[in-house]
Structure formats: structure tokens, C-alpha cells
Motif scaffolding. Sequence first.
Motif, short mmCIF file in Angstrom:
data_model
loop_
_atom_site.label_atom_id
_atom_site.label_comp_id
_atom_site.label_asym_id
_atom_site.label_seq_id
_atom_site.Cartn_x
_atom_site.Cartn_y
_atom_site.Cartn_z
N ALA A 76 4.31 -1.00 -10.14
CA ALA A 76 3.99 0.43 -10.22
C ALA A 76 4.62 1.05 -11.47
CB ALA A 76 4.47 1.14 -8.96
N VAL A 85 16.77 1.01 -0.55
CA VAL A 85 15.43 1.47 -0.93
C VAL A 85 14.84 2.28 0.23
CG1 VAL A 85 13.05 0.72 -1.38
CG2 VAL A 85 14.96 -0.44 -2.53
N ALA A 86 14.51 3.52 -0.03
CA ALA A 86 13.81 4.39 0.93
C ALA A 86 14.42 4.30 2.33
CB ALA A 86 12.32 4.05 0.95
N LYS A 134 23.66 4.34 -6.15
CA LYS A 134 22.43 5.13 -6.05
C LYS A 134 22.86 6.53 -5.67
CE LYS A 134 18.01 5.49 -3.71
NZ LYS A 134 16.98 4.84 -2.89
N GLY A 175 0.79 -1.24 0.00
CA GLY A 175 0.00 0.00 0.00
C GLY A 175 0.83 1.29 0.00
N THR A 176 2.15 1.19 -0.02
CA THR A 176 2.97 2.40 0.14
C THR A 176 2.85 3.36 -1.05
OG1 THR A 176 4.92 1.30 -0.75
CG2 THR A 176 4.70 1.28 1.64
N GLU A 198 17.89 9.02 1.84
CA GLU A 198 16.58 8.35 1.79
C GLU A 198 15.78 8.74 0.55
OE1 GLU A 198 14.60 9.17 5.43
OE2 GLU A 198 16.03 8.00 6.59
N ASP A 199 16.33 9.62 -0.25
CA ASP A 199 15.60 10.11 -1.42
C ASP A 199 15.59 9.05 -2.53
OD1 ASP A 199 14.27 11.85 -3.06
OD2 ASP A 199 16.01 13.12 -3.50
N LEU A 205 1.81 -5.58 -17.71
CA LEU A 205 0.70 -6.29 -17.03
C LEU A 205 -0.63 -5.97 -17.73
CD1 LEU A 205 1.51 -5.66 -13.27
CD2 LEU A 205 0.98 -7.91 -14.24
N GLU A 232 -4.30 -9.33 -14.60
CA GLU A 232 -3.08 -10.12 -14.40
C GLU A 232 -2.35 -9.68 -13.14
OE1 GLU A 232 -0.53 -11.80 -18.21
OE2 GLU A 232 -0.58 -9.66 -17.85
N LEU A 233 -1.65 -10.62 -12.51
CA LEU A 233 -0.84 -10.28 -11.34
C LEU A 233 0.60 -10.65 -11.59
CD1 LEU A 233 -3.04 -11.59 -8.39
CD2 LEU A 233 -2.71 -9.22 -9.11
N LEU A 234 1.49 -9.86 -11.04
CA LEU A 234 2.90 -10.24 -11.02
C LEU A 234 3.03 -11.21 -9.83
CD1 LEU A 234 5.78 -7.62 -11.06
CD2 LEU A 234 6.01 -9.94 -10.33
N ALA A 249 6.17 -12.34 -5.29
CA ALA A 249 5.91 -10.91 -5.47
C ALA A 249 5.57 -10.21 -4.16
CB ALA A 249 4.78 -10.71 -6.47
N THR A 251 12.46 4.05 -9.24
CA THR A 251 12.70 3.01 -8.22
C THR A 251 13.94 2.17 -8.54
OG1 THR A 251 11.09 1.62 -9.35
CG2 THR A 251 10.30 2.88 -7.46
N GLY A 280 4.86 -4.91 -5.74
CA GLY A 280 4.27 -3.58 -5.85
C GLY A 280 5.25 -2.59 -6.45
C1 LIG Z 1 8.40 7.90 1.01
C2 LIG Z 1 8.72 6.84 -0.04
C3 LIG Z 1 10.03 6.69 -0.43
C4 LIG Z 1 10.36 5.71 -1.38
N1 LIG Z 1 11.66 5.57 -1.77
C5 LIG Z 1 11.98 4.58 -2.65
C6 LIG Z 1 13.32 4.37 -3.03
O1 LIG Z 1 14.26 5.03 -2.57
N2 LIG Z 1 13.60 3.37 -3.93
C7 LIG Z 1 12.59 2.59 -4.45
O2 LIG Z 1 12.89 1.70 -5.23
N3 LIG Z 1 11.31 2.78 -4.11
C8 LIG Z 1 10.98 3.76 -3.23
N4 LIG Z 1 9.68 3.95 -2.89
C9 LIG Z 1 8.65 3.16 -3.57
C10 LIG Z 1 8.37 1.90 -2.80
O3 LIG Z 1 9.43 1.00 -2.97
C11 LIG Z 1 7.10 1.35 -3.39
O4 LIG Z 1 6.10 2.22 -2.92
C12 LIG Z 1 6.78 -0.02 -2.95
O5 LIG Z 1 7.74 -0.97 -3.34
C13 LIG Z 1 5.48 -0.46 -3.58
O6 LIG Z 1 5.16 -1.72 -3.04
P1 LIG Z 1 3.79 -1.93 -2.27
O7 LIG Z 1 3.77 -3.35 -1.88
O8 LIG Z 1 3.61 -0.93 -1.18
O9 LIG Z 1 2.78 -1.65 -3.48
P2 LIG Z 1 1.32 -1.04 -3.44
O10 LIG Z 1 1.36 0.40 -3.07
O11 LIG Z 1 0.42 -1.92 -2.66
O12 LIG Z 1 0.97 -1.19 -4.99
C14 LIG Z 1 1.62 -0.42 -5.98
C15 LIG Z 1 0.96 -0.70 -7.34
O13 LIG Z 1 1.26 -2.00 -7.78
C16 LIG Z 1 0.05 -2.78 -7.91
N5 LIG Z 1 0.42 -4.11 -7.42
C17 LIG Z 1 0.93 -4.41 -6.21
N6 LIG Z 1 1.29 -5.71 -6.15
C18 LIG Z 1 1.00 -6.23 -7.37
C19 LIG Z 1 1.16 -7.51 -7.96
N7 LIG Z 1 1.71 -8.54 -7.29
N8 LIG Z 1 0.76 -7.69 -9.23
C20 LIG Z 1 0.22 -6.66 -9.93
N9 LIG Z 1 0.05 -5.42 -9.44
C21 LIG Z 1 0.44 -5.21 -8.18
C22 LIG Z 1 -1.02 -2.05 -7.11
O14 LIG Z 1 -2.30 -2.28 -7.63
C23 LIG Z 1 -0.57 -0.62 -7.30
O15 LIG Z 1 -0.99 -0.13 -8.55
C24 LIG Z 1 9.32 4.91 -1.95
C25 LIG Z 1 7.99 5.07 -1.53
C26 LIG Z 1 7.68 6.02 -0.59
C27 LIG Z 1 6.25 6.17 -0.15
#
Ligand SMILES: Cc1cc2nc3c(=O)[nH]c(=O)nc-3n(C[C@H](O)[C@H](O)[C@H](O)COP(=O)(O)OP(=O)(O)OC[C@H]3O[C@@H](n4cnc5c(N)ncnc54)[C@H](O)[C@@H]3O)c2cc1C
Length: 286
Positions: free
Chosen positions: A117, A100-101, A183, A32-33, A190-191, A160, A164-166, A73, A122, A113
Motif C-alpha cells: 500500500a 499494529v491497529a 509507536k 482487503g483492509t 489503536e491509532d 512495484l 508485479e506482486l510482492l 507476503a 504504517t 498488503g
Molecule cells: C482501522 C485501521 C487501522 C489501521 N491501523 C494500522 C496501524 O496502526 N499500523 C499499521 O501498520 N497499519 C494499520 N492499518 C493498515 C493495515 O495494516 C493495512 O490495511 C493492511 O496491512 C493491508 O493489508 P491487506 O492484506 O488488508 O491489504 P489489501 O487491503 O488487500 O491491499 C492493500 C493494497 O496492496 C495491494 N496488495 C496486497 N497484497 C499485495 C501483494 N502481495 N503484492 C502486491 N500488491 C499487493 C492491493 O492491491 C492494495 O492496493 C490500519 C488499517 C485500518 C483499516
Amino acid sequence: MIKFDYLEPTTLKKAFSLLGKHGEDARVIAGGTSLLIMMRQRLLMPKVLISLARIPKFARIAYNAKDGLTIGAGARHRDIELSPIVKRHYPLLHETFRKVAQPRIRNMGTIGGNLAAGDPLTDPGASLIALDATVVLTGSQGQRVLRLDEFFVDYYQTALNPGELLTEIRVPPPQRHGWSHIKFTPRSVEDFATVGVAITLSAKNGVCEDVRIGLNSVASTIIHARLAEAVLRGQNITEARLRELGEVAATEVDPMDDNRGSSEYKREMVKVLVRRAAQEAIQRAG
Ligand SMILES: Cc1cc2nc3c(=O)[nH]c(=O)nc-3n(C[C@H](O)[C@H](O)[C@H](O)COP(=O)(O)OP(=O)(O)OC[C@H]3O[C@@H](n4cnc5c(N)ncnc54)[C@H](O)[C@@H]3O)c2cc1C
């Protein structure tokens, strides 16, 4: 926050059935991030969220010497960072996920996720490209396996299909033992990366046998720097060749102006950082 129903299927089959039933009204949620930010900003307004968190084995990390690494995944960034298997056999991945973050995001966000996305800023995608990884996309009708450079299509766009799901990421057994991950985050560690470089390389007697380079934050999607690889593959490693490597990589990128820097600045940094990453990988390759 907008109003939505929250469903928690306990099998993949149920998840597909819910996706079929709710169609365009539904969105899957992993950590959900990313998704919740987009929903708060009203960029996405799903009526139904289908959580993947309760699907068994969706976060599994497994390794064997013949097939390599498989990562479910649903594995969180932190799971991958701390996995002894990953640390031992895929130090590039360990290093990437460590960056990462910050821990709060790494404890929630999943690799699925992150890749789904399709965000060009990323980190994991570039390192997975450098490791020849593939992704398994599963739908109600079956599975397909794509290379990551086929999976990333454009800005926030992946291969995708709706419904479909990854489900899995596959990384072959390590073939090139030199590696580097840079990086570049001049504003804060943290950016998101201003420029991200991942490279794997093998070398013998001063000759580069093979090389793979992934780049993030330098185009509308994460890219595989094929032209740069061709500069070094099969060639004697010299300072001039490494400079050319960086210069050619800079022709493959198309960075955007943003608050991390101008397009010209990022292109210049690609030249420098690709060369430095190759130097580090060569040292590690022995
Ligand atoms: C403050 C902040 C800093 C960050 N910094 C970094 C960074 O430095 N480096 C970096 O790489 N990333 C960074 N991120 C991004 C972070 O890595 C991603 O937000 C995170 O990996 C997404 O994963 P999630 O599980 O939370 O996905 P979600 O938020 O749950 O989903 C993201 C998207 O993917 C879809 N989805 C999720 N899982 C699947 C699946 N299995 N199959 C198909 N669709 C799917 C969802 O429907 C949605 O559209 C940052 C995010 C934030 C909020």
C-alpha cells in the motif's frame, strides 16, 4: 460498494495470467483492509479483484540460522505477532506487529498488503528497515530483490511495477541485539503512529558498533535515517551524542501537518523519541 468480479487463483502462475488478461481493470486483494476502504470511497474502482488468499505457502513463515527469516507476503499481522520463531529471534518484529491497529485488523491484514500500500503511517516498514530486510517482487518474467528503502518511493507509491506482486520478505539473521520500537500514539493506542521509531544497535565497551534506524509517519514515505546512523556508528556513546542523534534524525524527516499534530511538533518528537529509542536499544545491547 462498486460492482466487481472476484477471482480466486490457486497458483501464482494463474494469478499472473489473470493479471495479464485483465490489465488495468484488475487489482489484487489480500486481506482487503485497505483496498475495500479505498473502493468504498471510489478512490480505486477495479472491475476485477484477484484474491491472493488461496495461493499455497503464500503465508509461510520460516527461519534458519544461516539465511534468517522469510515471511510470505500473505502472512497476516497476527500470524507474525504470534509466531514463536519471530518472538524468539526478532523481538523487534514481535513488538511491532503487536502494536499494529487492533486484533480485528491484525487478523485480516497481511504484511504484503501493508507494504504494497505504501502508506507512510504504517508500522512494519520502519522495523523491517531497521532489520536490513529485503522484499522479493515477482512478475511473470521473474523476480527481483530490493531493499525496503528502495521499495518505498513516495506517498502511497512503491517500486512495484504493474503486474508485479510482492511475494516474500527476507530478514537476515539478527546482527545487532539491541533494539527498540516506539509507536507514539497520544490519541489512542489503536491509532496510526504520530511518530514511529524502530532501531537496532550493537555496542561494546561504550562504543556503538553499528546501528540502523527506520522512521514512519514523519515524511511522505517510510524512511531510513542514514544521517542519524552516521552520528552514532563507531562512536563513543555519550548523552551529548544521543542528543545529536535525535537532532540529526529530525533534519531527515519532512512531516505533514494533520489531525495528529503539526509538522513542527512531529519534528520535535522525532528528536526526543529517536534519542529515547537509542537509549533503550543500548540497554538491551548490554
Ligand atoms: C482501522 C485501521 C487501522 C489501521 N491501523 C494500522 C496501524 O496502526 N499500523 C499499521 O501498520 N497499519 C494499520 N492499518 C493498515 C493495515 O495494516 C493495512 O490495511 C493492511 O496491512 C493491508 O493489508 P491487506 O492484506 O488488508 O491489504 P489489501 O487491503 O488487500 O491491499 C492493500 C493494497 O496492496 C495491494 N496488495 C496486497 N497484497 C499485495 C501483494 N502481495 N503484492 C502486491 N500488491 C499487493 C492491493 O492491491 C492494495 O492496493 C490500519 C488499517 C485500518 C483499516
